[in-house]
Design an enzyme around this catalytic site. Structure first.
Site, short mmCIF file in Angstrom:
data_model
loop_
_atom_site.label_atom_id
_atom_site.label_comp_id
_atom_site.label_asym_id
_atom_site.label_seq_id
_atom_site.Cartn_x
_atom_site.Cartn_y
_atom_site.Cartn_z
CG HIS A 1 -3.84 -7.17 -4.09
ND1 HIS A 1 -4.46 -5.98 -3.75
CD2 HIS A 1 -3.05 -7.48 -3.04
CE1 HIS A 1 -4.06 -5.61 -2.55
NE2 HIS A 1 -3.20 -6.51 -2.08
CD GLU A 2 -1.50 -10.98 -2.04
OE1 GLU A 2 -0.32 -10.73 -1.72
OE2 GLU A 2 -2.47 -10.56 -1.39
CG HIS B 1 1.65 -6.85 -2.42
ND1 HIS B 1 1.78 -5.58 -1.93
CD2 HIS B 1 0.39 -7.25 -2.08
CE1 HIS B 1 0.65 -5.22 -1.32
NE2 HIS B 1 -0.21 -6.22 -1.40
CG ASP C 1 -1.49 -4.64 1.28
OD1 ASP C 1 -0.78 -5.59 1.66
OD2 ASP C 1 -2.26 -4.71 0.30
ZN LIG Z 1 -2.03 -6.58 -0.41
#
Ligand SMILES: [Zn+2]
Length: 360
Positions: free
Chosen positions: A67-68, A71, A161
């Site tokens: 997930h990170e 980003h 987010d």
């Molecule tokens: Zn996030």
């Protein structure tokens, strides 16, 4: 980052693990071990039970890492420097140097994480259906967990987010600072509701609420500081004609200076050039007869008078230092301290409020 450990480097990004992660790893493994299908492995044989419980809790953090990374990769595409990814008790955080103020770029950076989580959830769901036994349960847990992560992160509140998504929408209609303030306030409101709910039903939720509240406050503070301080150059607010010391002075002389002038740090200058800095910390418990050159810090971070006051603030916050010598062409021309910046912020806030009152 002493409380964390660097465990890997992916796409040039350092991956750190904070010690608090181990608490949750143990907790999650235990949870999977005692729970039955579909959220645990209690109905498997002992050896499978242990293996899957541990592996599933590890995978939870691997999914957070993906997930990170999502980003970070999109951010890097826009030229943002990613200093690292930290995994800790509440999940993960990508430490980015400066998130673009372009609403569209911020939007795609923010949505990349939840999109990755949804994708992992979807693939896990398919794999769960295609397999059986412990493997199937493993993928079902992953599908469920990643869906929760994606949805939780889309809550329109800082520091999730969704808070950035909300800000990027608002920033098209109003100033970046106002957009941040609104998103942060929504974040605080949601945190309070979550906290009350958590207090009665789930202690875990109460902790997350606290984390959300602090995150929202922090984001608002930084943006307010930036708004105020980026209007000034270091040269406008520094203290010129700064009192400096020389490397051959003694610690005793420095202590006398500190008593007299009440400054806790002095630049060290030799032949007109800045060679170090000496602070109260450097001379504590040191004999009065020692020389400044023996105790001073030599690698001094400096700033130029033409840089913005916000840059000075950022350097001091990141490196946790109280003062920066201002240098031009190798010559010491002044000093800027964290309390100078705080005072400036306070003054401007008061002036702005009174001007606003007068005009309304
Ligand atoms: Zn996030």
């Amino acid at each position: 980052m002493r409380s964390s450990l660097r465990v890997a480097k992916i796409f040039g990004i350092d991956i750190y693990v904070h010690w608090s992660l181990f608490i949750i790893l143990v907790f999650l493994s235990g949870y999977f071990y005692v729970s039955s299908k579909p959220f645990g492995f209690a109905d498997l044989s002992e050896i499978e039970r242990v293996f899957f419980s541990f592996f599933a809790s590890l995978f939870v953090f691997f999914a957070v890492l993906l997930h990170e990374l999502a980003h970070s990769l999109v951010a890097m595409k826009y030229g943002v420097v990613v200093r690292g990814i930290m995994l800790f008790i509440f999940g993960g955080v990508a430490m980015m140097e400066e998130i673009p103020k372009n609403p569209r770029q911020e939007l795609s950076i923010s949505l990349a994480g939840p999109a990755a989580s949804f994708l992992i959830a979807f693939i896990s769901f398919l794999l769960s259906n295609a397999t059986s036994g412990g493997v199937s349960t493993f993928f079902l847990i992953s599908a469920y967990f990643n869906t929760v992560v994606a949805i939780f992160n889309l809550i329109p509140a800082f520091p999730m987010d969704g808070g950035r998504v909300l800000r990027s929408f608002l920033a098209r209609r109003m100033s970046y600072v106002s957009a941040t303030r609104i998103s942060a306030n929504v974040g605080k409101a949601i945190a309070v509701i979550m906290g009350i709910f958590g207090f009665f039903f789930n202690i875990w939720l109460l902790l997350i609420a606290l984390f959300v509240y602090l995150g929202a406050t922090e984001e608002e503070k930084i943006v307010t500081m930036e708004n105020i301080l980026s209007r000034f150059k270091v040269g406008d607010i520094m203290t010129p004609n700064v009192l400096y010391v020389t490397p051959d002075m003694t610690v005793g002389e420095i202590i006398d200076l500190m008593f007299k002038h009440k400054h806790l740090g002095y630049p060290v200058v030799e032949n007109g050039r800045l060679v170090g800095i000496v602070t109260l910390n450097d001379i504590m418990n040191v004999e009065r007869s020692r020389r400044v050159s023996e105790v001073m810090s030599r690698n001094v971070l400096t700033i130029t008078p033409r840089q913005s006051a916000f840059e000075a603030f950022k350097i001091m916050s990141e490196k946790n230092i109280g003062r920066l010598p201002v240098v031009e062409d190798d010559k010491l021309v002044g000093i800027i301290t964290r309390s100078d910046l705080m005072r400036l912020k306070e003054i401007l806030e008061i002036i702005e409020v009174s001007e606003w009152k007068r005009s309304s």
